[in-house]
Write a protein that holds these residues in place. Sequence first.
Motif, PDB file in Angstrom:
ATOM      1  N   GLY A  42       5.722 -11.114 -18.862  1.00 22.24           N
ATOM      2  CA  GLY A  42       5.127 -10.475 -19.909  1.00 22.24           C
ATOM      3  C   GLY A  42       3.857  -9.195 -19.214  1.00 22.24           C
ATOM      4  N   LYS A  43       3.775  -9.294 -17.976  1.00 19.03           N
ATOM      5  CA  LYS A  43       2.655  -8.518 -17.170  1.00 19.03           C
ATOM      6  C   LYS A  43       3.612  -7.372 -16.270  1.00 19.03           C
ATOM      7  N   GLN A  44       2.757  -6.687 -16.077  1.00 21.87           N
ATOM      8  CA  GLN A  44       3.440  -5.374 -15.131  1.00 21.87           C
ATOM      9  C   GLN A  44       3.285  -5.936 -13.717  1.00 21.87           C
ATOM     10  N   ARG A  45       4.001  -5.500 -12.783  1.00 19.44           N
ATOM     11  CA  ARG A  45       3.864  -5.862 -11.243  1.00 19.44           C
ATOM     12  C   ARG A  45       2.683  -5.220 -10.994  1.00 19.44           C
ATOM     13  N   GLU A  46       1.762  -6.061 -10.071  1.00 14.07           N
ATOM     14  CA  GLU A  46       0.627  -5.492  -9.569  1.00 14.07           C
ATOM     15  C   GLU A  46       0.545  -5.684  -8.008  1.00 14.07           C
ATOM     16  N   LEU A  47      -0.276  -4.983  -7.363  1.00 15.38           N
ATOM     17  CA  LEU A  47      -0.413  -5.127  -5.867  1.00 15.38           C
ATOM     18  C   LEU A  47      -1.393  -6.302  -5.396  1.00 15.38           C
ATOM     19  N   VAL A  48      -1.048  -7.147  -4.763  1.00 13.30           N
ATOM     20  CA  VAL A  48      -2.109  -8.284  -4.578  1.00 13.30           C
ATOM     21  C   VAL A  48      -2.787  -7.990  -3.268  1.00 13.30           C
ATOM     22  N   ALA A  49      -2.147  -7.674  -2.138  1.00  6.58           N
ATOM     23  CA  ALA A  49      -2.675  -7.601  -0.785  1.00  6.58           C
ATOM     24  C   ALA A  49      -1.864  -6.350  -0.037  1.00  6.58           C
ATOM     25  N   MET A  50      -2.460  -5.578   0.960  1.00  7.31           N
ATOM     26  CA  MET A  50      -1.591  -4.729   1.726  1.00  7.31           C
ATOM     27  C   MET A  50      -2.423  -4.890   3.172  1.00  7.31           C
ATOM     28  N   ILE A  51      -1.338  -4.210   4.023  1.00  7.31           N
ATOM     29  CA  ILE A  51      -1.864  -4.540   5.515  1.00  7.31           C
ATOM     30  C   ILE A  51      -1.262  -3.185   6.074  1.00  7.31           C
ATOM     31  N   THR A  52      -2.102  -2.306   6.689  1.00 10.04           N
ATOM     32  CA  THR A  52      -1.610  -1.116   7.444  1.00 10.04           C
ATOM     33  C   THR A  52      -0.998  -1.520   8.861  1.00 10.04           C
ATOM     34  N   THR A  53      -0.579  -0.390   9.600  1.00 12.32           N
ATOM     35  CA  THR A  53       0.073  -0.680  10.752  1.00 12.32           C
ATOM     36  C   THR A  53      -0.778  -1.219  11.877  1.00 12.32           C
ATOM     37  N   ASP A  54      -2.056  -1.044  11.556  1.00 11.63           N
ATOM     38  CA  ASP A  54      -3.287  -1.229  12.750  1.00 11.63           C
ATOM     39  C   ASP A  54      -4.062  -2.275  12.224  1.00 11.63           C
ATOM     40  N   ASP A  55      -3.209  -3.211  11.197  1.00 10.62           N
ATOM     41  CA  ASP A  55      -3.645  -4.514  10.647  1.00 10.62           C
ATOM     42  C   ASP A  55      -4.858  -4.448   9.828  1.00 10.62           C
ATOM     43  N   ARG A  56      -5.316  -3.325   9.284  1.00 11.75           N
ATOM     44  CA  ARG A  56      -6.306  -3.281   8.122  1.00 11.75           C
ATOM     45  C   ARG A  56      -5.906  -3.677   6.955  1.00 11.75           C
ATOM     46  N   THR A  57      -6.362  -4.610   6.058  1.00 15.72           N
ATOM     47  CA  THR A  57      -6.294  -5.374   4.988  1.00 15.72           C
ATOM     48  C   THR A  57      -7.114  -4.928   3.877  1.00 15.72           C
ATOM     49  N   ASN A  58      -6.433  -5.045   2.678  1.00 13.06           N
ATOM     50  CA  ASN A  58      -7.121  -5.002   1.426  1.00 13.06           C
ATOM     51  C   ASN A  58      -6.429  -5.846   0.424  1.00 13.06           C
ATOM     52  N   TYR A  59      -7.354  -6.498  -0.686  1.00 10.95           N
ATOM     53  CA  TYR A  59      -6.915  -7.420  -1.530  1.00 10.95           C
ATOM     54  C   TYR A  59      -7.252  -6.983  -2.593  1.00 10.95           C
ATOM     55  N   ALA A  60      -6.498  -7.542  -3.863  1.00 10.06           N
ATOM     56  CA  ALA A  60      -6.997  -7.460  -5.316  1.00 10.06           C
ATOM     57  C   ALA A  60      -8.127  -8.187  -5.379  1.00 10.06           C
ATOM     58  N   ASP A  61      -9.376  -8.059  -6.394  1.00 13.75           N
ATOM     59  CA  ASP A  61     -10.497  -8.624  -6.332  1.00 13.75           C
ATOM     60  C   ASP A  61     -10.231 -10.125  -7.045  1.00 13.75           C
ATOM     61  N   SER A  62      -8.780 -10.483  -7.656  1.00 10.38           N
ATOM     62  CA  SER A  62      -8.325 -11.704  -8.110  1.00 10.38           C
ATOM     63  C   SER A  62      -8.138 -12.760  -7.007  1.00 10.38           C
ATOM     64  N   VAL A  63      -7.726 -12.191  -5.616  1.00  6.63           N
ATOM     65  CA  VAL A  63      -7.317 -12.935  -4.695  1.00  6.63           C
ATOM     66  C   VAL A  63      -8.208 -13.044  -3.545  1.00  6.63           C
ATOM     67  N   GLU A  64      -9.166 -11.913  -3.505  1.00  2.60           N
ATOM     68  CA  GLU A  64      -9.914 -11.881  -2.341  1.00  2.60           C
ATOM     69  C   GLU A  64     -10.709 -13.170  -1.960  1.00  2.60           C
ATOM     70  N   GLY A  65     -10.725 -13.548  -0.655  1.00  2.00           N
ATOM     71  CA  GLY A  65     -11.138 -14.993  -0.043  1.00  2.00           C
ATOM     72  C   GLY A  65     -10.156 -15.914  -0.328  1.00  2.00           C
ATOM     73  N   ARG A  66      -9.228 -15.917  -0.961  1.00  3.42           N
ATOM     74  CA  ARG A  66      -8.273 -17.133  -1.108  1.00  3.42           C
ATOM     75  C   ARG A  66      -6.889 -16.728  -0.315  1.00  3.42           C
ATOM     76  N   PHE A  67      -6.359 -15.460  -0.378  1.00  3.08           N
ATOM     77  CA  PHE A  67      -5.229 -14.940   0.248  1.00  3.08           C
ATOM     78  C   PHE A  67      -5.233 -14.117   1.642  1.00  3.08           C
ATOM     79  N   THR A  68      -4.334 -14.310   2.420  1.00  2.50           N
ATOM     80  CA  THR A  68      -4.386 -13.609   3.706  1.00  2.50           C
ATOM     81  C   THR A  68      -3.268 -12.807   3.931  1.00  2.50           C
ATOM     82  N   ILE A  69      -3.299 -11.577   4.308  1.00  3.83           N
ATOM     83  CA  ILE A  69      -1.861 -11.050   4.518  1.00  3.83           C
ATOM     84  C   ILE A  69      -1.712 -10.902   6.101  1.00  3.83           C
ATOM     85  N   SER A  70      -0.526 -10.906   6.659  1.00  2.00           N
ATOM     86  CA  SER A  70      -0.617 -10.476   8.007  1.00  2.00           C
ATOM     87  C   SER A  70       0.775 -10.108   8.538  1.00  2.00           C
TER      88      SER A  70
END
Length: 114
Positions: A42-70
């Motif tokens: 019932g919800k729209q697709r949302e971005l959870v985490a992203m990682i750049t080609t040089d390994d910089r990361t960004n997270y949604a507030d709801s998962v910050e500190g709990r999820f890790t992308i690599s």
Amino acid sequence: QTQLVESGGGLVQPGGSLRLSCAASRSIFRGNAMGWYRQAPGKQRELVAMITTDDRTNYADSVEGRFTISRDSAKNTVYLQMNSLKPEDTAVYYCNAYPAGYYWGQGTQVTVSS
């Protein structure tokens, strides 16, 4: 060949952990930032985490500190380590380039429930 194959989902209790994997085709992976997205019922697709080609990361507030992308460039694979899972993390999880391309894989279901 365009390909995104997500795996690693399942049923886990609150507070548990899962590690998702996404095998991407070279055409999607190389030279692109990559992201994990999720869509709950019932919800729209949302971005959870992203990682750049040089390994910089960004997270949604709801998962910050709990999820890790690599990412593993040798394997064209993106990972999402999910810890301290909550029922509200229940969703189908997808990976894609960031910004997302037109093609989507089948996703992997994550269900957090006691």
